[in-house]
Design a protein around this motif. Structure first.
Motif, PDB file in Angstrom:
ATOM      1  N   LYS A   9      18.977  87.099 -90.165  1.00 21.94           N
ATOM      2  CA  LYS A   9      19.300  86.909 -88.744  1.00 21.94           C
ATOM      3  C   LYS A   9      18.126  87.247 -87.829  1.00 21.94           C
ATOM      4  O   LYS A   9      18.131  86.870 -86.653  1.00 21.94           O
ATOM      5  CB  LYS A   9      20.503  87.776 -88.373  1.00 21.94           C
ATOM      6  N   ASP A  34      17.820  88.625 -83.759  1.00 18.36           N
ATOM      7  CA  ASP A  34      19.134  88.361 -83.174  1.00 18.36           C
ATOM      8  C   ASP A  34      20.226  89.209 -83.819  1.00 18.36           C
ATOM      9  O   ASP A  34      21.303  89.373 -83.226  1.00 18.36           O
ATOM     10  CB  ASP A  34      19.490  86.876 -83.329  1.00 18.36           C
ATOM     11  N   GLY A  35      19.961  89.743 -85.014  1.00 18.40           N
ATOM     12  CA  GLY A  35      20.978  90.527 -85.697  1.00 18.40           C
ATOM     13  C   GLY A  35      20.739  92.018 -85.676  1.00 18.40           C
ATOM     14  O   GLY A  35      21.458  92.778 -86.335  1.00 18.40           O
TER      15      GLY A  35
END
Length: 458
Positions: free
Chosen positions: A445, A448-449
């Motif tokens: 990810k 964004d993660g």
């Protein structure tokens, strides 16, 4: 969920060189490992409110890594690096704990007030992994040292040569004796930038070859400076056996015989680190004006690299750190004599070392993890870190030892994307990083993660 259970076909446990099937239970409320069992033990029906993570075959569960030599530079030079960006780079490489150096922030961590400013700023902006702090020894601050030690610094860094920043001047033997006297009733750890310019007062003019050639810079910081510094450090180690002394970023293999001899003569209070760049890079490969390779002490030739490598395997060097020392790109412009000396590599270390040693029968993954986790945690007194064992904080990493990847500027997560490792092809990738049982980094990810600001101040 109140409990996390890892079913890991491969996990590196303390004292084990090879990964083995392991079941690990974690209490998510406390973030602590509560049980470790050999083999894969499926949860029973009585196990309610449980998060079960089944690790894929071929992937390895490691303890969270530790990097005890990092310059995060905030406050004061936050444009060089910062708590958020530096610790983000750390977790992307499986590093769940860093210890921040007392320079190049403003103010430096050389007074109790400076430490308070540093800690307050870290709390204000948040950190993505756990972080501790080194104090510093400079001329005239001996009276500050015990107070900083009482407030949690992990030890004290000093320079035997100019540090490169005005607010952190170097010390001489008299300054060090005052500091050691102030600390003599403690077991404090004193770290040395171990270069001593014995020619500083010489009237002999050095040659002036081309400053864009790396050989010019290399000749300006000879190995003899590290050997001469070691003589002073060993003198202090013998005078103050209750204190602990440590050489940061050893680059000169010619210093190793003196270290061996001192230890054989009973000096037990000396430890040594080296850096990823001294083990993975060589002077011969550095092009003209490739100042991303410049650091102090310098990267030396391939034969020196092999000697350092062997000393690490033999246990004469205790562990390996990044010495992540970034700056703004403008300061890397120019030639080797003008530009800033510091290498950026925070978060790349596990892949660098695994790539370097993967073909060596004497070095398995467990050994690499020890150099980057257990040994460093012990050095700075973090008894609940550095290994997957009951009672430790549940910092763990999912590592794919076979994944191949290339370092690109896009893959670098520290603030300024200048690094000698760009373009290197590595083997071994950190897929996920957990801090206290909580997922903070997932490579699939990317940013964004990220679970931001989950780290604590140590």
């Amino acid at each position: 969920m109140a409990k996390q259970i890892l079913l890991a076909p491969l996990a590196i446990l303390p004292g084990k060189s090879q990964p083995q099937p392991t079941t690990i239970e974690i209490d998510l409320d406390s973030g602590v490992i509560t049980s470790i069992k050999e083999g894969l033990v499926q949860p029973t029906e009585e196990d309610k409110d449980v998060m079960v993570i089944e690790i894929e075959e071929g992937k390895v569960v490691l303890p969270g890594l530790v990097d005890t030599h990092v310059h995060l530079n905030q406050p004061g030079r936050t444009e060089w690096e910062g708590f958020q960006t530096g610790t983000l780079a750390a977790i992307s490489g499986g590093v769940t704990t860093v210890i921040d150096m007392p320079l190049n922030s403003i103010p430096p961590t050389t007074t109790l007030e400076g430490l308070k400013v540093k800690r307050a700023e870290a709390e204000r902006v948040g950190v993505n992994c756990d972080i501790g702090f080194w104090g510093g020894i400079i001329p005239g601050n001996a009276d500050e040292l015990v107070g900083m030690l009482d407030q949690g610094v992990k030890g004290f860094k000093c320079f035997l040569i100019e540090s490169g920043v005005d607010e952190f001047p170097c010390v001489d033997e008299k300054d060090l004796l005052k500091a050691c006297e102030a600390l003599k009733d403690t077991n404090a750890l004193i770290l040395f930038h171990a270069e001593l310019d014995s020619t500083a007062h010489s009237h002999v003019s050095p040659p002036s070859p081309d400053p864009k050639e790396y050989s010019t810079f290399l000749a300006s910081r000879p190995e003899s400076w590290e050997v001469d510094a070691l003589s002073l450090i060993l003198k202090l180690a013998r005078l103050y056996p209750s204190l602990r002394f440590h050489i940061v970023h050893l680059s000169a293999a010619s210093a190793l015989p003196s270290i061996r001899q001192a230890r054989s003569e009973g000096v037990k209070n000396l430890t040594v680190e080296t850096c990823f760049h001294y083990l993975c890079l060589t002077a011969e490969e550095i092009p003209d004006n490739a100042t991303q390779f410049k650091c102090c002490p310098p990267i030396r030739d391939s034969s020196n690299r092999l000697e350092l490598r062997q000393a690490l395997i033999d246990g004469e060097i205790d562990y390996v750190v990044s010495d992540h020392s970034p700056c703004v790109p403008e300061l890397k412009k120019g030639d080797f004599l003008e530009s800033w000396g510091g290498i950026s590599g925070l978060g790349l270390g596990l892949s660098l070392l695994w790539t370097e040693f993967q073909q060596d029968e004497k070095v398995d993954l467990g050994r690499v993890v020890d150099w980057m986790s257990a040994v460093q945690a012990k050095q700075v007194g973090l008894d609940d870190k550095g290994g997957l064992k009951v009672g430790n904080k549940a910092d763990w990493v999912l590592f794919d030892p076979k994944e191949k990847w290339e370092v690109t500027t896009q893959s670098l997560l520290f603030k300024n994307k200048v690094s000698p490792y760009v373009g290197k092809n590595l083997r071994g990738l950190v897929e996920k990083t957990y801090l206290g049982g909580q997922l903070v980094w997932d490579h699939s990810k990317g940013v964004d993660g990220v679970a931001y600001s989950q780290g604590n101040l140590l």
